[in-house]
Design an enzyme around this catalytic site. Structure first.
Site, PDB file in Angstrom:
ATOM      1  N   ARG A 136     -10.163 -10.822   9.410  1.00 34.06           N
ATOM      2  CA  ARG A 136     -10.417 -10.535   8.004  1.00 34.06           C
ATOM      3  C   ARG A 136     -10.486 -11.861   7.263  1.00 34.06           C
ATOM      4  O   ARG A 136     -10.252 -12.919   7.847  1.00 34.06           O
ATOM      5  CB  ARG A 136      -9.279  -9.671   7.456  1.00 34.06           C
ATOM      6  CG  ARG A 136      -7.957 -10.403   7.402  1.00 34.06           C
ATOM      7  CD  ARG A 136      -6.795  -9.508   7.035  1.00 34.06           C
ATOM      8  NE  ARG A 136      -6.777  -9.206   5.614  1.00 34.06           N
ATOM      9  CZ  ARG A 136      -5.701  -8.718   4.977  1.00 34.06           C
ATOM     10  NH1 ARG A 136      -4.584  -8.480   5.630  1.00 34.06           N
ATOM     11  NH2 ARG A 136      -5.750  -8.440   3.690  1.00 34.06           N
ATOM     12  N   ARG A 137     -10.809 -11.830   5.987  1.00 38.84           N
ATOM     13  CA  ARG A 137     -10.694 -12.984   5.086  1.00 38.84           C
ATOM     14  C   ARG A 137     -11.414 -14.209   5.606  1.00 38.84           C
ATOM     15  O   ARG A 137     -10.858 -15.307   5.613  1.00 38.84           O
ATOM     16  CB  ARG A 137      -9.224 -13.336   4.884  1.00 38.84           C
ATOM     17  CG  ARG A 137      -8.448 -12.256   4.206  1.00 38.84           C
ATOM     18  CD  ARG A 137      -7.021 -12.656   3.976  1.00 38.84           C
ATOM     19  NE  ARG A 137      -6.505 -11.993   2.803  1.00 38.84           N
ATOM     20  CZ  ARG A 137      -5.273 -12.146   2.354  1.00 38.84           C
ATOM     21  NH1 ARG A 137      -4.452 -12.951   2.974  1.00 38.84           N
ATOM     22  NH2 ARG A 137      -4.874 -11.511   1.285  1.00 38.84           N
ATOM     23  N   HIS A 145      -8.694  -0.375   7.125  1.00 31.68           N
ATOM     24  CA  HIS A 145      -7.640   0.589   6.801  1.00 31.68           C
ATOM     25  C   HIS A 145      -7.460   0.742   5.291  1.00 31.68           C
ATOM     26  O   HIS A 145      -7.509   1.844   4.760  1.00 31.68           O
ATOM     27  CB  HIS A 145      -6.319   0.141   7.443  1.00 31.68           C
ATOM     28  CG  HIS A 145      -5.105   0.751   6.823  1.00 31.68           C
ATOM     29  ND1 HIS A 145      -4.751   2.073   7.028  1.00 31.68           N
ATOM     30  CD2 HIS A 145      -4.162   0.246   5.993  1.00 31.68           C
ATOM     31  CE1 HIS A 145      -3.643   2.341   6.354  1.00 31.68           C
ATOM     32  NE2 HIS A 145      -3.265   1.254   5.711  1.00 31.68           N
ATOM     33  N   PHE A 146      -7.285  -0.385   4.587  1.00 31.77           N
ATOM     34  CA  PHE A 146      -6.905  -0.189   3.177  1.00 31.77           C
ATOM     35  C   PHE A 146      -8.097   0.127   2.273  1.00 31.77           C
ATOM     36  O   PHE A 146      -7.898   0.529   1.137  1.00 31.77           O
ATOM     37  CB  PHE A 146      -6.004  -1.313   2.643  1.00 31.77           C
ATOM     38  CG  PHE A 146      -6.600  -2.687   2.568  1.00 31.77           C
ATOM     39  CD1 PHE A 146      -7.638  -2.976   1.702  1.00 31.77           C
ATOM     40  CD2 PHE A 146      -6.054  -3.719   3.316  1.00 31.77           C
ATOM     41  CE1 PHE A 146      -8.151  -4.253   1.603  1.00 31.77           C
ATOM     42  CE2 PHE A 146      -6.562  -5.013   3.228  1.00 31.77           C
ATOM     43  CZ  PHE A 146      -7.615  -5.276   2.373  1.00 31.77           C
ATOM     44  N   HIS A 147      -9.325  -0.016   2.795  1.00 26.98           N
ATOM     45  CA  HIS A 147     -10.431   0.520   2.002  1.00 26.98           C
ATOM     46  C   HIS A 147     -10.483   2.046   2.099  1.00 26.98           C
ATOM     47  O   HIS A 147     -11.098   2.696   1.248  1.00 26.98           O
ATOM     48  CB  HIS A 147     -11.763  -0.113   2.416  1.00 26.98           C
ATOM     49  CG  HIS A 147     -11.977  -1.463   1.798  1.00 26.98           C
ATOM     50  ND1 HIS A 147     -11.481  -2.619   2.345  1.00 26.98           N
ATOM     51  CD2 HIS A 147     -12.584  -1.845   0.637  1.00 26.98           C
ATOM     52  CE1 HIS A 147     -11.785  -3.652   1.565  1.00 26.98           C
ATOM     53  NE2 HIS A 147     -12.455  -3.209   0.524  1.00 26.98           N
ATOM     54  N   HIS A 151       4.379  -4.115   0.142  1.00 25.81           N
ATOM     55  CA  HIS A 151       4.066  -2.806   0.700  1.00 25.81           C
ATOM     56  C   HIS A 151       4.340  -1.688  -0.294  1.00 25.81           C
ATOM     57  O   HIS A 151       3.556  -0.765  -0.418  1.00 25.81           O
ATOM     58  CB  HIS A 151       4.769  -2.495   2.020  1.00 25.81           C
ATOM     59  CG  HIS A 151       4.171  -1.252   2.621  1.00 25.81           C
ATOM     60  ND1 HIS A 151       2.916  -1.243   3.164  1.00 25.81           N
ATOM     61  CD2 HIS A 151       4.584   0.022   2.635  1.00 25.81           C
ATOM     62  CE1 HIS A 151       2.591  -0.020   3.523  1.00 25.81           C
ATOM     63  NE2 HIS A 151       3.579   0.772   3.208  1.00 25.81           N
ATOM     64  N   TYR A 187       2.327   2.172  -2.636  1.00 19.99           N
ATOM     65  CA  TYR A 187       2.771   3.498  -3.102  1.00 19.99           C
ATOM     66  C   TYR A 187       2.698   3.587  -4.615  1.00 19.99           C
ATOM     67  O   TYR A 187       2.545   4.674  -5.166  1.00 19.99           O
ATOM     68  CB  TYR A 187       4.170   3.813  -2.572  1.00 19.99           C
ATOM     69  CG  TYR A 187       4.195   3.824  -1.066  1.00 19.99           C
ATOM     70  CD1 TYR A 187       3.382   4.719  -0.363  1.00 19.99           C
ATOM     71  CD2 TYR A 187       4.948   2.927  -0.347  1.00 19.99           C
ATOM     72  CE1 TYR A 187       3.344   4.716   1.017  1.00 19.99           C
ATOM     73  CE2 TYR A 187       4.920   2.917   1.041  1.00 19.99           C
ATOM     74  CZ  TYR A 187       4.116   3.807   1.711  1.00 19.99           C
ATOM     75  OH  TYR A 187       4.072   3.792   3.079  1.00 19.99           O
TER      76      TYR A 187
END
Lengths: 557, 70, 173
Positions: free
Chosen positions: A442-443, A379-381, A228, A232
């Site tokens: 996903r995946r 979300h992470f795209h 995680h 950042y």
């Protein structure tokens, strides 16, 4: 006189890291495009469903590890050299970390792409998270380790420059950009210890056959210790751009120097101890650690919400001087026709949306609704795939003239790039988020299952698939535009007479900033204590029955 | 918290980030700049977050059929 | 330090937002009984290489001494046992406790259209309890990549009214 004239040695390093970053971006983006078409069953002529996972591994590793790390290395070398007014202290050392990272990248890429060549005995279809007992070729782990170690070398290099500068400036505030670089990298070194221990102590010996059985929960936990905080490590360089360059691109000045520093201090403290929120649905992790992760993860919203205010206020400062007025109308006065500004601003807007889905992901029990569904890549795209990647691409348009002494080639394509990325990502991410709520995982290489079908809470599954495929296609076109502009500028850009590379001071500058925010040792010490508090007990629990127990044999991929 | 009025008189003077630039475009100081627009934008975001979060949690999530209850 | 009054207000609002989210999660966790799997949920660990000596040697539905149902399930490359091939039949409106583990790699266990979602990790037993309120067919899928045929790993749960639930198929204790 711009960066390339003043710091020719640093420029060569920045250019080299950017070349690797953009090659990885092109290849990883191509893989993503093929995946978007394959898993939505739009076009399947290129790979079969087994090879999908080789490509997915390549997509994740090349974009999330290679593109990010190399671009960050270049961006931060630029920030260090211009802010401290220094070339690198020892070029052998600088090229040493560059080549360590690059050789690591090449080795890992050989392992991943080897999976597409039948019969070569080399493959690494273990995805970006490489959870054992799925086992990749040893080159994959060795390559990953070299990439991480190289990034530590870069950290040390920038500290060398800082310490040398400090000898001549014993009482000065750390320049803001340098403060950001140092705090990001300290956070990253602390955070990457988990993946380093996992790969070097467990997975390399295991993939070489020196260890047979492995306890899957332990490497998984070590991965998320890093996994995680790594977001950042990607995000803070985007904040570096938003805080120190975007205000200037908006025609204004940074709102507050002290708040920018506070934000980076909080990220050093809070990024690492919250990794357990990726393991909310794991058996084998106690509820107490999970509840702690809820509180700590939601608290880390604070520095990002503060960033939203400071950055928007800095843009408003620019807009008002450009004649903007009103509560909302001022936004129209911003320089939306400048590709670097437009890219950063659109990235920020997408981050506001990605922040929302991140808040959902952080919220413990609601994770049972979204965990490992396609909501998560949705979300992470938005976050790493747009807030970070689009900011990096946009600021490249502003940095290239400084690095090459040439004017940006194809300015219209450059302007179309951020807008097309934005549109493509709105479609793809919207489709992914909503498909995730319908339960689509996903995946996976296939759009559905044979024994049952998914029901959409609203809209239709078909419409979501079309959005994902269409969005992915637009994103790939946008990526090509970016690469054409970069290559065009680099090789055929007209020489620039003058390059506007000045960065104005903050409205509330470092003279208002408490010295304690520059105290590296203090904050690093607290960060280490927080990590020890968060991880000692759970790791002791896991190790109580032995490092390799309960164990299982490897499953080669 | 600095209340010294002289503290914000010349922000450029002691800034090591000061690398020149078109000073005419940067005349407003922090004291004569109230970011009302920013307050409006972030305030709207705040309301949106609260409403969407509550919808997601209580309608999409808690309103579903089977859940893990123990 | 110079912080504009608007920014102080915004920091206050941000802290309120964080407190509100934490409160909502805790409310769901305690009052609404919406929880997650975890090591203190009574699952425990198991020797994944020696499942023959555990109840996982005969996966299926059992009835406990206090009259509740529990499902011992294996998630493995590339099927659920029980659940794949032949559907797993369970009664509606009844507490059912799942105990799921894996003999090979990490898998996911997700029941499509519900909030039933758990990691399945070799050596660990995922234990969680649920109630299916509505009869019908529910798809099971593996939502953690587990190898080349991951996308084929699926199963089915058939939930029937409690009166139609046939106890003759239960596994003996």
């Amino acid at each position: 006189m711009t960066f390339v004239d003043t710091y020719p040695k640093a420029t060569r390093i920045v250019k080299a890291t950017f070349i690797v970053a953009f090659v990885a971006l092109g290849l990883g983006g191509l893989f993503g495009f093929i995946q978007a078409l394959h898993r939505t069953d739009t076009f399947r002529g290129i790979i079969d469903s087994t090879q999908y996972y080789d490509l997915l591994t390549g997509h994740g590793v090349l974009l999330a590890l290679v593109f990010t790390t190399f671009f960050i290395a270049g961006l931060y070398q630029w920030g260090i050299s211009r802010s401290l007014d220094r070339e690198p202290e020892d070029l052998r050392f600088s090229w040493g970390w560059f080549w360590t990272m690059t050789v690591g990248t090449i080795l890992a890429s050989i392992a991943i792409l080897g999976g597409l060549v039948p019969g070569d005995g080399i493959s690494a279809a273990v995805l970006f998270t490489f959870y054992p007992p799925l086992q990749a070729h040893p080159l994959f782990y060795i390559g990953a380790a070299l990439l991480v170690v190289g990034s530590w070398g870069a950290t040390l290099d920038w500290f060398f420059s800082f310490w040398k500068w400090r000898e001549d400036h014993p009482d000065d505030h750390i320049p803001l950009q340098v403060h950001m670089v140092l705090f990001t990298m300290l956070m990253w070194v602390l955070a990457s210890l988990g993946i380093a221990i996992e790969v070097v102590a467990l997975l390399i010996p295991w993939s070489l056959g020196l260890i047979t059985n492995i306890d899957p929960l332990l490497p998984r936990t070590l991965f998320w210790y890093t996994g995680h905080a790594i977001v950042y490590f990607w995000l803070l360089p985007a904040y570096f751009v938003w805080y120190t360059i975007l205000p200037k691109l908006s025609g204004g000045r940074l709102f507050s120097d002290s708040l920018a520093r506070i934000v980076f201090v909080i990220f050093l403290l809070m990024s690492t101890p919250i990794g357990f929120h990726h393991q909310y649905l794991d058996p084998g992790i106690g509820m107490g650690y999970k509840l702690w992760a809820v509180v700590a993860t939601l608290l880390i919203l604070l520095p990002s919400l503060m960033t939203a205010f400071t950055v928007v206020a800095s843009m408003e400062h620019g807009a008002r001087q450009r004649g903007g007025s009103g509560y909302f109308a001022w936004m129209g006065a911003l320089p939306w026709g400048q590709p670097a500004f437009a890219g950063c601003a659109l990235a920020g807007i997408m981050f506001a949306a990605g922040g929302f889905s991140g808040m959902i992901n952080a919220s413990l029990n609601i994770d049972t609704l979204v965990h490992n569904t396609i909501w998560i890549p949705g979300h992470f795209h938005l976050t790493v795939g747009t807030a970070v990647a689009l900011t990096f691409m946009a600021i490249t348009f502003w940095l290239l003239p400084q690095l090459t002494g040439r004017k940006l080639k194809f300015p219209k394509m450059a302007l179309a790039q951020p807008y097309s990325w934005f549109i493509g990502m709105v479609l793809m991410s919207n489709g992914m988020h909503r498909a995730g709520l319908a339960g689509i995982p996903r995946r996976t290489a296939e759009p559905g299952y044979s024994g049952f079908s998914f029901e959409a809470p609203f809209g239709s599954i078909m419409e979501m698939k079309i959005q994902i495929a269409l969005g992915g296609t637009i994103l790939f076109v946008s990526l090509l535009l970016f690469l054409i502009v970069v290559v065009g500028t680099w090789w055929a850009g007209a020489p620039a007479e003058t390059v506007d590379d000045a960065i104005p001071p903050a409205l509330s500058g470092p003279e208002h900033t408490p010295k304690i925010l520059d105290n590296i040792k203090l904050w690093l010490g607290i960060a280490v204590v927080l990590v020890i508090l968060a991880y000692t007990l759970p790791l002791a629990d896991m190790l109580a029955d032995g490092i390799f127990q309960p164990g299982v044999p490897p499953s080669p991929m | 918290m600095s209340t010294d009025p002289s503290a914000s008189s010349d922000p450029a003077a002691s800034s090591s980030e000061a690398a020149g630039g078109d000073e005419a475009a940067h005349t407003r100081s922090i004291d004569d700049f109230d970011p009302y627009g920013t307050l409006a934008v972030t305030g709207l975001y705040f309301v949106l977050l609260l409403v969407l979060y509550a919808l997601m949690y209580f309608v999409e999530f808690a309103g579903r059929g089977a859940s893990i209850i123990e | 330090m110079h912080i504009h009054r608007f920014e102080k207000l915004w920091i206050g609002l941000s802290l309120f937002l964080i407190a509100a989210f934490i409160s909502i999660v805790m409310y769901g966790f305690t009052v609404l009984d919406l929880t997650v799997p975890g090591s203190d949920r009574g699952g425990g660990t198991v020797d994944a290489m020696n499942l023959a000596e555990t109840p996982f040697a005969t996966p299926g539905v059992r009835k406990t001494e206090d009259g509740e149902y529990e499902v011992y399930m294996l998630a493995r490359q590339y099927f659920f046992q029980p659940g794949s091939g032949q559907s797993l039949t369970l009664p509606a409106e009844t507490r059912v406790t799942f105990k799921v583990t894996s003999p090979d790699v990490i898998h996911g266990f997700q029941v499509a259209g519900t909030n039933i979602n758990s990691m399945v990790i070799p050596g660990q037993i995922s234990r969680f309890t649920t109630v299916f309120s509505d009869p019908g067919e529910y798809g099971i899928l593996c939502n953690e990549y587990c190898g080349a045929a991951h996308h084929t790993m699926e199963g089915l749960i058939e939930v029937v009214p409690p009166s139609e639930f046939d106890e003759s198929n239960l596994i003996e204790q």
